[in-house]
Scaffold this motif. Structure first.
Motif, mmCIF file in Angstrom:
data_model
loop_
_atom_site.group_PDB
_atom_site.id
_atom_site.type_symbol
_atom_site.label_atom_id
_atom_site.label_comp_id
_atom_site.label_asym_id
_atom_site.label_seq_id
_atom_site.Cartn_x
_atom_site.Cartn_y
_atom_site.Cartn_z
ATOM 1 N N HIS A 181 8.226 7.811 0.446
ATOM 2 C CA HIS A 181 7.135 8.167 1.434
ATOM 3 C C HIS A 181 7.385 9.137 2.477
ATOM 4 O O HIS A 181 8.638 9.156 2.940
ATOM 5 C CB HIS A 181 7.093 6.651 2.373
ATOM 6 C CG HIS A 181 5.491 6.773 3.264
ATOM 7 N ND1 HIS A 181 4.312 7.003 2.500
ATOM 8 C CD2 HIS A 181 5.485 6.521 4.510
ATOM 9 C CE1 HIS A 181 3.457 7.027 3.288
ATOM 10 N NE2 HIS A 181 4.158 6.567 4.755
ATOM 11 N N ALA A 236 -1.515 6.664 2.850
ATOM 12 C CA ALA A 236 -0.889 4.964 2.890
ATOM 13 C C ALA A 236 -0.426 4.630 4.359
ATOM 14 O O ALA A 236 -0.653 3.398 4.480
ATOM 15 C CB ALA A 236 0.335 5.054 2.079
ATOM 16 N N SER A 237 -0.419 5.463 5.114
ATOM 17 C CA SER A 237 -0.083 4.877 6.644
ATOM 18 C C SER A 237 -0.280 5.830 7.633
ATOM 19 O O SER A 237 -0.613 7.044 7.456
ATOM 20 C CB SER A 237 1.834 4.724 6.484
ATOM 21 O OG SER A 237 2.392 6.084 6.558
ATOM 22 N N ARG A 288 0.715 -1.259 0.024
ATOM 23 C CA ARG A 288 0.042 -0.055 -0.163
ATOM 24 C C ARG A 288 1.123 1.222 -0.186
ATOM 25 O O ARG A 288 0.426 2.400 -0.625
ATOM 26 C CB ARG A 288 -1.087 -0.077 1.273
ATOM 27 C CG ARG A 288 -1.735 1.392 1.472
ATOM 28 C CD ARG A 288 -2.607 1.184 2.384
ATOM 29 N NE ARG A 288 -3.396 2.599 2.725
ATOM 30 C CZ ARG A 288 -4.597 2.666 2.133
ATOM 31 N NH1 ARG A 288 -5.071 1.956 1.418
ATOM 32 N NH2 ARG A 288 -5.107 3.719 2.208
ATOM 33 N N THR A 289 1.936 1.111 0.581
ATOM 34 C CA THR A 289 2.861 2.347 0.848
ATOM 35 C C THR A 289 3.972 2.748 -0.193
ATOM 36 O O THR A 289 4.396 3.619 -0.505
ATOM 37 C CB THR A 289 3.385 2.168 2.311
ATOM 38 O OG1 THR A 289 2.399 1.923 3.129
ATOM 39 C CG2 THR A 289 4.248 3.485 2.975
ATOM 40 N N SER A 331 -2.312 6.318 -1.830
ATOM 41 C CA SER A 331 -1.851 5.257 -1.651
ATOM 42 C C SER A 331 -1.754 4.118 -2.933
ATOM 43 O O SER A 331 -2.386 4.483 -3.704
ATOM 44 C CB SER A 331 -2.495 4.508 -0.402
ATOM 45 O OG SER A 331 -3.818 4.555 -1.012
ATOM 46 N N THR A 373 4.154 8.357 -1.736
ATOM 47 C CA THR A 373 2.997 8.151 -1.024
ATOM 48 C C THR A 373 2.979 9.111 0.247
ATOM 49 O O THR A 373 4.032 9.414 0.525
ATOM 50 C CB THR A 373 2.684 6.784 -0.889
ATOM 51 O OG1 THR A 373 3.571 6.204 -0.087
ATOM 52 C CG2 THR A 373 2.295 6.037 -2.160
#
Length: 314
Positions: free
Chosen positions: A283, A55-56, A12-13, A312, A20
């Motif tokens: 990221h 994403a996180s 996802r990241t 993401s 992201t």
């Protein structure tokens, strides 16, 4: 990295040549040492961040509160708090930035990390560090000069007990000849990200960790550092950095520096993020502590205007 192609938090990241965005917990702006951290509000905003396409979510680690340091860092134990968030979300990656490995026993850490990765359905991104608060080392009776050695020990031990059944381990802190650590991670591994140099050469970090969480710096130096990281890694391993942000209500407001970040409108933020994506950053974790606006408003605005550019991966 092929071994994490089915790790939900990792995919996802992270994607090569793609940036992201994540958020630091707590999801609030505050002054002084202690955040409010209303649990109901935090869970509402965590779910909102997930739905918008962040994403996180990352939690910091500060084993002891040091009044001279300026702030508590994070109110709750990060592993426990991320487990709570895991129960209220479905997809968003959950990270630590970063667990102080020198002050915790590697076998306890291995079990906690494997448990969180299981509970969250493989969403855990494990940031690790040597620690930077001087009062903690004597409190835990740890020699500050041994932090590099203890960091290496932790990484090697955790990777071994996640992968092997009933391993025998003989290190400075461990004499393991019987027993095993359970549960095992589904992938027999968890993505581990060193923070800063952690008293190691870059070649050691590139070999023994799965990505690098480094401090923000000007784009020329960051680009050069990422180039060195890629050469040492011999392939794609993500590069992460934090960013303190005070997002202006005026879209076109020019940037003004704040510690490890800036105040600006969202249009400059987009330009900044594209520049760092081009430099190789994969990221960026945004810290809203010093925001002049409520966190929910900033999260919503970033979701509407910025995340369409840096959504993401999945």
């Amino acid at each position: 990295m092929e071994k994490f192609n089915s790790h939900n938090g990792f995919v996802r990241t992270f994607k090569e040549d793609k940036l992201t965005l994540g958020l630091f917990l707590p999801l609030e702006a505050y002054s002084g040492s202690f955040p409010k951290m209303d649990l109901e509000e935090q869970m509402i905003l965590a779910k909102k961040a997930e739905d918008l396409g962040f994403a996180s979510l990352f939690a910091r680690d500060a084993p002891l509160y040091d009044p001279t340091f300026g702030e508590v860092g994070f109110l709750y134990d990060p592993m426990m708090f991320l487990s709570y968030i895991a129960a209220h979300t479905d997809k968003i990656a959950l990270g630590t930035s970063s667990i102080v490995t020198t002050l915790r026993h590697p076998l306890h850490l291995a079990k906690s990390a494997a448990s969180l990765d299981k509970i969250s359905n493989q969403r855990f991104l494990f940031g690790v560090a040597t620690g930077d608060r001087q009062i903690e080392f004597p409190a835990f009776k740890v020699d500050h000069n041994e932090r590099g050695e203890l960091f290496r020990e932790s990484i090697k031990v955790m990777k071994k007990v996640w992968k092997e059944s009933f391993p025998q381990i003989h290190t400075k802190r461990i004499e393991m000849i019987q027993g095993d650590i359970v549960p095992k991670p589904v992938l027999s591994d968890i993505p581990v990200f060193g923070t800063g140099y952690a008293s190691q050469p870059i070649e050691w970090l590139a070999t023994h960790t799965d990505g690098w969480l480094f401090y923000p710096q000007d784009i020329t130096r960051q680009r050069e550092l990422i180039k060195n990281w890629k050469e040492a890694s011999g392939g794609f391993k993500p590069f992460i950095q934090p960013l303190a942000l005070d997002l202006s209500e005026k879209a076109n407001e020019a940037p003004k520096p704040i510690p490890i970040g800036f105040r600006a409108g969202y249009k400059f933020l987009i330009d900044y993020l594209y520049a760092y994506q081009d430099a190789g950053v994969n990221h960026i974790i945004i810290n809203l502590k010093d925001s002049k606006r409520p966190a929910k408003d900033v999260i919503q605005e970033i979701g509407e205007y910025v995340l369409p550019h840096f959504h993401s991966i999945c």
